[in-house]
Design an enzyme around this catalytic site. Structure first.
Site, PDB file in Angstrom:
ATOM      1  CB  ILE A  16       1.665   9.159 -10.111  1.00 46.73           C
ATOM      2  CG1 ILE A  16       0.431   8.577  -9.412  1.00 46.73           C
ATOM      3  CG2 ILE A  16       1.414   9.389 -11.587  1.00 46.73           C
ATOM      4  CD1 ILE A  16      -0.790   9.480  -9.489  1.00 46.73           C
ATOM      5  N   GLY A  19       4.366   3.618  -1.984  1.00 46.13           N
ATOM      6  CA  GLY A  19       4.597   3.622  -0.553  1.00 46.13           C
ATOM      7  C   GLY A  19       5.076   2.277  -0.088  1.00 46.13           C
ATOM      8  N   GLY A  20       4.998   2.050   1.222  1.00 44.02           N
ATOM      9  CA  GLY A  20       5.498   0.811   1.771  1.00 44.02           C
ATOM     10  C   GLY A  20       4.711  -0.411   1.335  1.00 44.02           C
ATOM     11  CG  MET A  21       2.361  -2.106   3.298  1.00 47.11           C
ATOM     12  SD  MET A  21       1.217  -2.483   4.637  1.00 47.11           S
ATOM     13  CE  MET A  21       0.449  -0.894   4.890  1.00 47.11           C
ATOM     14  CB  VAL A  24      -0.727   5.892  -6.177  1.00 52.24           C
ATOM     15  CG1 VAL A  24      -1.859   6.738  -6.745  1.00 52.24           C
ATOM     16  CG2 VAL A  24      -1.000   5.573  -4.704  1.00 52.24           C
ATOM     17  CE  LYS A  39      -2.871   3.523  -0.892  1.00 55.06           C
ATOM     18  NZ  LYS A  39      -3.140   4.382   0.282  1.00 55.06           N
ATOM     19  CG  ASP A 133       0.239   7.895   8.820  1.00 56.92           C
ATOM     20  OD1 ASP A 133       1.148   8.449   9.478  1.00 56.92           O
ATOM     21  OD2 ASP A 133       0.453   7.232   7.791  1.00 56.92           O
TER      22      ASP A 133
END
Length: 634
Positions: A16, A19-21, A24, A39, A133
């Protein structure tokens, strides 16, 4: 990884988010029969110790939290050397996606969402954790409008000395605070700045700073004054401008001390003066029978678009009232377009409104028919306009949705009224009544002016100024000086005194002192004692009771000087012990580390054992200075 079971408990259903690393997945807890989000650290990074540490930090930071606006962490673990986090599943969208689909939003809805995120941030800050962030991508919104802050992956304790990770950009550049962009330590004020950027984006549908490269954006955050939200959406009130600009102050100590305080001020947007602040438009004088009032203009190059009155799929019931509702009336024979207000009779209002609406409708429909369409295929953001010629031949452009644009020609040079010392709304009224635009600039500290009164204006009072030009006013943040005596720091605990000072925008250093009369851990004094300015460092002297700190850095100093220092500190100095150069190595003194001459101290002992320098001992304790004598006398 889909359709697999992790740890014999969590079924992985579908991807779903990515991201960069990390990735999820939506999953299902087979033990507790509930939906979860799992995650998982992406394979290329699962072997990187630094990234794994950051990933584990996210679980540690958020798992200890229990707050309705912070995502719940249920479980952590590893599956085949790949770490994972099991967390609450939020059936909603990221705030970023909602902004892309729906912004700009009604200020009431913005305030409601900011209040939720602020509550989460204050909760984390009170527990010593800075998110670092905050961005719309890290805020989930469910169909009921409940916001959840996610991704504490780069959060760290405020007390952690290793806040800057080499080679790692902490924060997302569009939302990063100036101090983070400069490579400095992030504080709670950094999260408040990022939340200010989020609020700006929700209110306007735009980011405050853009550039072709990430470095360019970061430099804007460091150097460029933030624009007012009303510069992009002129229907926004000055109270919104003031709240957002304070959150976006370059100086962290000038921002709100808590995220909740920012949310509170933002929620008071409706308390702005009834007279709008013109941006890119003209407010002619109110005096005289032919005076007209003009609403704020949209920013040049920006489509005139009404704010969304709800967050559609994601923020629950909308508030039906739009901030820029208009009325159309007639004043002294000239057509005027005005913000909602008072002072016109009902009969005149309806007669004038009916006449002008019919004219507008005829012109718009005629133009549409002449093009062979009635708005079909037009971008939903586009706002059709019609030009209506009045009896005085003054063109008035009327948009069919808020905000409304208008053009009125007024010329003349008149003295600028003096508004320093007025409250902001009164100052705006005084200036707009004389035909000037008003630019509410960044708030400044002023040793005399109370908070929210006008501290500065440019040009100064009585300057001859052309009507239609802008006058800059700057609200006061109050005096930059803080009366330390009035804070009553003496006798308070170190933690309590520190919180009071940082809440005033003052940095704190601590020194421990011996004071048998004062409870251990209580403040016995400060430097300076009476007053300090915001941004200064105040040293708190904190009682150690009857303990004494052994002075450090005494090796290599003359014995007589060290003896006097120790006795002044409350220690008893016995007869010296003399050693030759051959004993230096046994005492841990390396020849290249420090220069030692005859008569200098090379060590300190108590009861024949080395005494650690810089540590606390009982007041009155006996110590022996070990002194170098190259003649070898002992």
């Amino acid at each position: 990884m889909e359709r697999t079971v992790v740890n014999r408990r969590y079924r992985i259903d579908r991807l779903i988010g990515e991201g960069g690393m990390a990735r999820v997945y939506r999953g299902f807890d087979l033990l507790l029969s509930r939906d979860v989000a799992v995650k998982v650290l992406a394979p290329p990074y699962s072997r990187d110790l630094g990234i794994r540490t950051r990933f584990e930090r996210e679980a540690q930071a958020a798992a200890s939290f229990s707050h309705p606006n912070i995502i719940d962490i249920f479980d952590v673990g590893e599956e085949g050397d790949v770490p994972y986090i099991v967390m609450e599943f939020v059936d909603g969208e990221t705030l970023k996606q909602i902004i892309l689909d729906e912004a700009p939003f009604n200020p009431d809805d913005v305030a409601a969402l900011v209040e939720q995120v602020a509550s989460a941030l204050d909760y984390a800050h009170e527990r010593g954790v800075v998110h670092r962030d905050i961005k719309p991508q890290n805020i989930m919104v469910d169909p009921d409008g409940t916001a959840k802050v996610v991704d504490f992956g780069i959060a760290q304790s405020i007390s952690d000395g290793q806040l800057t990770e080499i080679g790692t950009a902490l924060g997302t550049v569009q939302y990063i605070s100036p101090e983070q962009a400069n490579g400095l330590m992030a504080t709670p004020a950094s999260d408040i700045y990022s939340l200010g950027v989020v609020a700006f984006e929700m209110l306007t549908g735009m980011l405050p700073f853009t550039a072709p490269t990430p470095i360019g954006v970061a430099l804007h955050h460091i150097e460029t004054p933030p624009p007012r939200p009303s510069a992009a959406r002129p229907y926004l009130k000055t109270t919104i401008d003031r709240a957002v600009l304070r959150a976006l102050d370059k100086n962290p100590v000038r921002r709100y001390t808590t995220a909740g305080a920012f949310a509170h001020d933002l929620s008071r947007w409706a308390e702005a003066a009834a007279s709008p602040v013109a941006v890119g438009g003209l407010l002619p004088p109110k005096e005289g029978p032919t005076a007209a009032t003009v609403v704020a203009f949209p920013a040049q190059g920006s489509p005139a678009r009404a704010p969304s009155t709800d967050l559609s799929r994601s923020m629950g019931d909308a508030r039906g009232e739009q901030p820029g509702r208009i009325r159309i009336g007639e004043t002294g024979g000239k057509t005027a377009v005005a913000a909602v207000g008072t002072g016109i009779g009902c009969g005149t209002w309806f007669a004038g409104a009916a006449t002008l609406v019919v004219l507008i409708a005829l012109v718009v429909v005629g133009a549409a028919l002449s093009e062979g369409r009635l708005g079909l295929g037009r971008s939903p953001d586009a706002v059709p306009t019609a030009t209506v010629a009045t009896a005085s031949q003054t063109p008035v452009a009327v948009a069919t949705s808020v905000p409304v644009t208008a053009t009125v020609s007024v010329t003349g040079t008149v003295p600028v009224p003096g508004v320093v010392g007025m409250d902001i709304d009164a100052a705006i009224d005084a200036l707009t009544s004389r035909g000037f635009l008003v630019d509410v600039g960044q708030a400044v500290y002023d040793p005399v002016m109370q908070v929210d009164l006008v501290a500065e204006q440019d040009p100064p009072a009585e300057t001859l100024w052309e009507q239609g030009r802008a006058v800059m006013i700057r609200p006061s943040l109050g005096s930059p000086e803080v009366d330390l005596a009035a804070l009553e720091l003496i006798g308070r605990s170190e933690a309590e005194a520190r919180e009071i000072l940082t809440g005033q925008g003052i940095n704190v250093a601590v020194e421990s002192v011996t004071d048998p009369e004062i409870e251990v851990g209580a403040v016995v004094g400060s430097n300076p004692e009476t007053k300090a300015s915001i941004g200064d460092v105040v040293t708190l002297y904190v009682s150690m009771g009857d303990l004494v700190v052994v002075p450090p850095d005494v090796v290599g100093r003359p014995g007589d000087d060290v003896r006097a220092q120790f006795e002044a500190a409350g220690l008893t100095v016995d007869d010296d012990r003399i050693v030759d150069a051959g004993a230096l190595e046994d005492l841990g003194v390396e020849p290249g580390d420090v220069t030692v001459d005859d008569g200098d101290v090379v060590a300190v002992e108590a009861d024949g054992e080395p005494l650690p320098l810089g540590e606390a001992v009982q007041a009155g304790s006996s110590v022996t200075l070990v002194i170098l004598d190259t003649d070898g006398q002992d």
